[in-house]
Design an enzyme around this catalytic site. Structure first.
Site, PDB file in Angstrom:
ATOM      1  N   HIS A 123      66.075  94.058  68.411  1.00 15.59           N
ATOM      2  CA  HIS A 123      65.809  94.955  69.550  1.00 15.59           C
ATOM      3  C   HIS A 123      65.772  94.155  70.858  1.00 15.59           C
ATOM      4  O   HIS A 123      66.270  94.615  71.883  1.00 15.59           O
ATOM      5  CB  HIS A 123      64.504  95.723  69.336  1.00 15.59           C
ATOM      6  N   ASP A 144      73.575 101.246  68.027  1.00 18.21           N
ATOM      7  CA  ASP A 144      73.103 101.092  66.646  1.00 18.21           C
ATOM      8  C   ASP A 144      73.428  99.692  66.132  1.00 18.21           C
ATOM      9  O   ASP A 144      74.410  99.082  66.554  1.00 18.21           O
ATOM     10  CB  ASP A 144      73.768 102.162  65.763  1.00 18.21           C
ATOM     11  N   ARG A 153      78.548 108.922  62.858  1.00 20.99           N
ATOM     12  CA  ARG A 153      77.841 110.198  62.957  1.00 20.99           C
ATOM     13  C   ARG A 153      77.203 110.303  64.330  1.00 20.99           C
ATOM     14  O   ARG A 153      77.086 109.320  65.053  1.00 20.99           O
ATOM     15  CB  ARG A 153      76.808 110.345  61.835  1.00 20.99           C
ATOM     16  N   ARG A 168      70.333  95.404  61.622  1.00 19.63           N
ATOM     17  CA  ARG A 168      71.278  94.673  60.769  1.00 19.63           C
ATOM     18  C   ARG A 168      71.725  93.372  61.428  1.00 19.63           C
ATOM     19  O   ARG A 168      71.921  92.362  60.758  1.00 19.63           O
ATOM     20  CB  ARG A 168      72.482  95.580  60.437  1.00 19.63           C
ATOM     21  N   LEU A 174      75.477 103.809  90.086  1.00 17.73           N
ATOM     22  CA  LEU A 174      75.522 104.242  88.685  1.00 17.73           C
ATOM     23  C   LEU A 174      74.236 104.977  88.357  1.00 17.73           C
ATOM     24  O   LEU A 174      73.155 104.519  88.729  1.00 17.73           O
ATOM     25  CB  LEU A 174      75.642 103.002  87.773  1.00 17.73           C
TER      26      LEU A 174
HETATM   27  C1  FPP Z   1      69.229 101.082  66.816  1.00 19.35           C
HETATM   28  O1  FPP Z   1      69.298  99.985  65.935  1.00 19.35           O
HETATM   29  C2  FPP Z   1      68.419 100.756  67.985  1.00 19.35           C
HETATM   30  C3  FPP Z   1      67.253 101.364  68.329  1.00 19.35           C
HETATM   31  C4  FPP Z   1      66.657 102.442  67.519  1.00 19.35           C
HETATM   32  C5  FPP Z   1      66.478 100.946  69.507  1.00 19.35           C
HETATM   33  C6  FPP Z   1      67.285 100.631  70.714  1.00 19.35           C
HETATM   34  C7  FPP Z   1      66.358 100.316  71.829  1.00 19.35           C
HETATM   35  C8  FPP Z   1      66.411  99.198  72.591  1.00 19.35           C
HETATM   36  C9  FPP Z   1      67.458  98.156  72.453  1.00 19.35           C
HETATM   37  C10 FPP Z   1      65.380  98.978  73.669  1.00 19.35           C
HETATM   38  C11 FPP Z   1      65.656  99.912  74.796  1.00 19.35           C
HETATM   39  C12 FPP Z   1      65.026  99.492  76.043  1.00 19.35           C
HETATM   40  C13 FPP Z   1      65.198 100.139  77.221  1.00 19.35           C
HETATM   41  C14 FPP Z   1      64.523  99.618  78.415  1.00 19.35           C
HETATM   42  C15 FPP Z   1      66.036 101.327  77.341  1.00 19.35           C
HETATM   43  P1  FPP Z   1      68.646 100.110  64.496  1.00 19.35           P
HETATM   44  O2  FPP Z   1      67.268  99.569  64.565  1.00 19.35           O
HETATM   45  O3  FPP Z   1      68.749 101.518  64.010  1.00 19.35           O
HETATM   46  O4  FPP Z   1      69.587  99.158  63.702  1.00 19.35           O
HETATM   47  P2  FPP Z   1      69.988  99.266  62.144  1.00 19.35           P
HETATM   48  O5  FPP Z   1      70.757 100.543  61.967  1.00 19.35           O
HETATM   49  O6  FPP Z   1      70.860  98.059  61.956  1.00 19.35           O
HETATM   50  O7  FPP Z   1      68.715  99.207  61.358  1.00 19.35           O
END
Ligand code: FPP
Length: 249
Positions: free
Chosen positions: A38, A21, A195, A25, A132
């Site tokens: 991302h 997470d 959470r 931000r 892994l």
């Molecule tokens: C949470 O941060 C992150 C996500 C919802 C996306 C995570 C996914 C990736 C990094 C790409 C994954 C790729 C592969 C190949 C597995 P948020 O956007 O909720 O952050 P915030 O809470 O600060 O808004």
């Protein structure tokens, strides 16, 4: 000196699950688009997969996209799907070379065809990985998983494959998407929230939780080892009392 040298190799968590997470931000504090967060998140995934392998962790589960994430703005959702295709295309050969086996859990029917296709290729290519197991939770939520398990159990009872008397915790676990995976020992959440967000609710019954303020794009090998060291300080009693716990070798 790296924290990896401080780990007790006899008390490693076999399975670490991570709620990644804080991408949005991380980007916002730098005046960037959420998509930049991302993209940096993918770099953090690469670092953490390598760090987990280096520490001989056997299973690493990453919460990449939840059922609820489908409700994000359409451009963010399609950006994330494109990013997954890009990252998996770029990384499959390296994962295979490093003995990383990819497993995916979630409601894959909801994914666009190109994402499903690249996932299938990646799963197939890396199937022989012995170091892994990297589990990607995609279009996943525990409530979805538990509901579909109950539906399948009802179907199997109706068709006589399963008898109500035979349902126990183990049978139930076998109807979950995680059926061949051990339960997580350590569940990490980055980004400051405390959470569980519909993630591995059944499987985390006895997981140790570790929360850090660090945004996911800043998470790295040392942060992972810090979490493992914290885990190693804890006494896992599984409902028993201290005196009943076997000292570990
Ligand atoms: C949470 O941060 C992150 C996500 C919802 C996306 C995570 C996914 C990736 C990094 C790409 C994954 C790729 C592969 C190949 C597995 P948020 O956007 O909720 O952050 P915030 O809470 O600060 O808004």
């Amino acid at each position: 000196m790296s924290l990896i040298d401080k780990l007790d190799h006899n008390r490693l968590p076999a399975h670490i699950a991570i709620i990644m997470d804080g991408n949005g931000r991380w980007a916002k504090t730098r005046g960037l688009d959420r998509s930049a967060g991302h993209r940096e998140g993918v770099e953090a995934i690469r670092r953490v997969v390598e760090a987990a392998s280096a520490a001989s962790i056997q299973y690493l589960t990453l919460y990449a996209f939840s059922t609820e994430n489908w409700h994000r703005p359409m451009d963010e959702v399609s950006g994330l799907m494109d990013l997954m295709v890009y990252a998996l295309t770029r990384e499959t050969a390296r994962l295979k070379k490093n003995g990383v086996r990819i497993v995916v859990i979630g409601d894959l029917d909801r994914l666009p065809d190109n994402v499903r296709k690249i996932l299938q290729d990646c799963i197939q290519e890396t199937a022989g990985g012995k170091n892994l197991t990297l589990v990607i939770a995609l279009s996943y939520s525990s409530k979805w998983e538990l509901t579909q398990a109950v539906k399948k159990i009802s179907d199997d009872i109706e068709s006589g494959i399963l008898h109500k008397e035979d349902i126990c915790e183990e049978t139930f676990s076998n109807y979950l998407t995680t059926r061949n995976l051990p339960d997580p020992d350590l569940l990490i959440r980055t980004g400051g929230e405390q959470r569980i967000s519909n993630f591995l609710l059944w499987q985390s019954a006895y997981a140790e939780f570790y929360f850090t303020e660090t945004f996911w794009p800043d998470f790295n090998d040392e942060e992972l080892y810090k979490a493992i060291l914290d885990y190693q300080k804890r006494e896992r009693r599984f409902g028993k009392i201290s005196e009943q716990i076997e000292p570990e070798q």
